[in-house]
Write an enzyme that holds these catalytic residues in place. Structure first.
Site, PDB file in Angstrom:
ATOM      1  N   ARG A  46      17.389 -44.926  24.183  1.00 40.24           N
ATOM      2  CA  ARG A  46      18.451 -45.016  23.173  1.00 40.24           C
ATOM      3  C   ARG A  46      19.630 -44.235  23.722  1.00 40.24           C
ATOM      4  O   ARG A  46      19.499 -43.056  24.040  1.00 40.24           O
ATOM      5  CB  ARG A  46      17.931 -44.422  21.858  1.00 40.24           C
ATOM      6  CG  ARG A  46      18.941 -44.285  20.736  1.00 40.24           C
ATOM      7  CD  ARG A  46      19.411 -45.642  20.239  1.00 40.24           C
ATOM      8  NE  ARG A  46      20.243 -45.498  19.045  1.00 40.24           N
ATOM      9  CZ  ARG A  46      21.528 -45.164  19.064  1.00 40.24           C
ATOM     10  NH1 ARG A  46      22.140 -44.925  20.207  1.00 40.24           N
ATOM     11  NH2 ARG A  46      22.198 -45.068  17.929  1.00 40.24           N
ATOM     12  N   GLU A  54      24.495 -53.257  14.813  1.00 36.49           N
ATOM     13  CA  GLU A  54      23.153 -53.844  14.812  1.00 36.49           C
ATOM     14  C   GLU A  54      23.221 -55.315  15.219  1.00 36.49           C
ATOM     15  O   GLU A  54      24.250 -55.967  15.041  1.00 36.49           O
ATOM     16  CB  GLU A  54      22.551 -53.738  13.410  1.00 36.49           C
ATOM     17  CG  GLU A  54      22.368 -52.307  12.935  1.00 36.49           C
ATOM     18  CD  GLU A  54      21.386 -51.535  13.806  1.00 36.49           C
ATOM     19  OE1 GLU A  54      20.322 -52.075  14.121  1.00 36.49           O
ATOM     20  OE2 GLU A  54      21.696 -50.400  14.182  1.00 36.49           O
ATOM     21  N   ARG A  88      11.834 -43.028  21.095  1.00 36.32           N
ATOM     22  CA  ARG A  88      12.703 -43.477  22.180  1.00 36.32           C
ATOM     23  C   ARG A  88      13.280 -42.241  22.864  1.00 36.32           C
ATOM     24  O   ARG A  88      13.486 -41.214  22.228  1.00 36.32           O
ATOM     25  CB  ARG A  88      13.848 -44.341  21.641  1.00 36.32           C
ATOM     26  CG  ARG A  88      13.372 -45.584  20.935  1.00 36.32           C
ATOM     27  CD  ARG A  88      14.514 -46.310  20.258  1.00 36.32           C
ATOM     28  NE  ARG A  88      15.201 -45.466  19.309  1.00 36.32           N
ATOM     29  CZ  ARG A  88      16.106 -45.925  18.424  1.00 36.32           C
ATOM     30  NH1 ARG A  88      16.418 -47.198  18.407  1.00 36.32           N
ATOM     31  NH2 ARG A  88      16.681 -45.090  17.590  1.00 36.32           N
TER      32      ARG A  88
END
Ligand SMILES: [Zn+2]
Length: 214
Positions: A46, A54, A88
């Protein structure tokens, strides 16, 4: 004391800081990558300090495409800062001297993630992109990704999103009903078929209970 020492060693070994190089083998969206390291281990990365739209939000697909064009198949240096809630690695990623995180903001495909970052360079990069109306800033009232994800998303924000790009907004219909709904509406609890807003509007009318965008 000896066991405490060993425990500390174990904690340090697992600490999420560190650096490795690897090849980009997948792009999830404008701020999330899959990187394969030299031992063929896959890492979900990330990008640190930034937040891209998104996938199902306006500009989300384009942000993803821009990130892919920069990094797909390339060798990256990954500098991990921490591990997030979703396991992540939150990282700065570089190609040579280029900090890709910053480039995404600089070119208008991601927001500076101010909730988790106070990096003045990212602030400046976002301000320049906004002023030049680059990327998502072509929209006068873009919805921040963190607002888009929020369950408390205001009706006004969803409306603005719909006006910016009706194809990017998903609403829900049932197999027999004549109305379209928000995902949260009780009328789509049993049967719910996703449609883009502009498609749904051709055949259905907005529900008066959940008041989806028009
Ligand atoms: Zn409804």
């Amino acid at each position: 004391m000896r066991s405490l020492g060993l425990a500390l060693v174990a904690i340090i070994a697992c600490a999420p800081s560190g650096e490795f190089t690897g090849r980009v083998v997948g792009i999830a969206d404008g701020d999330t990558l899959l990187v394969l390291d030299s031992t063929n281990q896959q890492h979900k990365i990330r990008l640190n300090g930034i937040d891209a739209p998104e996938s199902h939000q306006a500009f989300g697909e384009r942000a993803k495409q821009f990130l892919a064009a920069k990094v797909f198949g390339k060798e990256l240096r990954v500098v991990t800062k921490k591990i997030d809630y979703y396991h992540r690695q939150v990282a700065d990623v570089f190609i040579g001297d280029r900090l890709i995180n910053k480039e995404m903001v600089e070119e208008g495909w991601a927001w500076h993630f101010v909730k988790y970052s106070n990096d003045p360079e990212l602030t400046a990069a976002e301000n320049r992109a906004r002023a030049a109306k680059l990327g998502l800033w072509a929209d006068a009232h873009p919805v921040a990704p963190w607002d888009f994800r929020s369950p408390k998303l205001t009706f006004a924000a969803l409306e603005a999103e719909a006006a910016a790009d009706p194809k990017s907004v998903t609403v829900y219909v049932t197999d027999t009903g004549t109305k379209y709904h928000r995902a949260s509406c009780r009328h789509v609890a049993k049967s719910s078929i996703p449609k883009s807003l502009d498609e749904a509007k051709k055949t259905h009318s907005p529900c008066s209970v959940c008041k989806p965008p028009r």
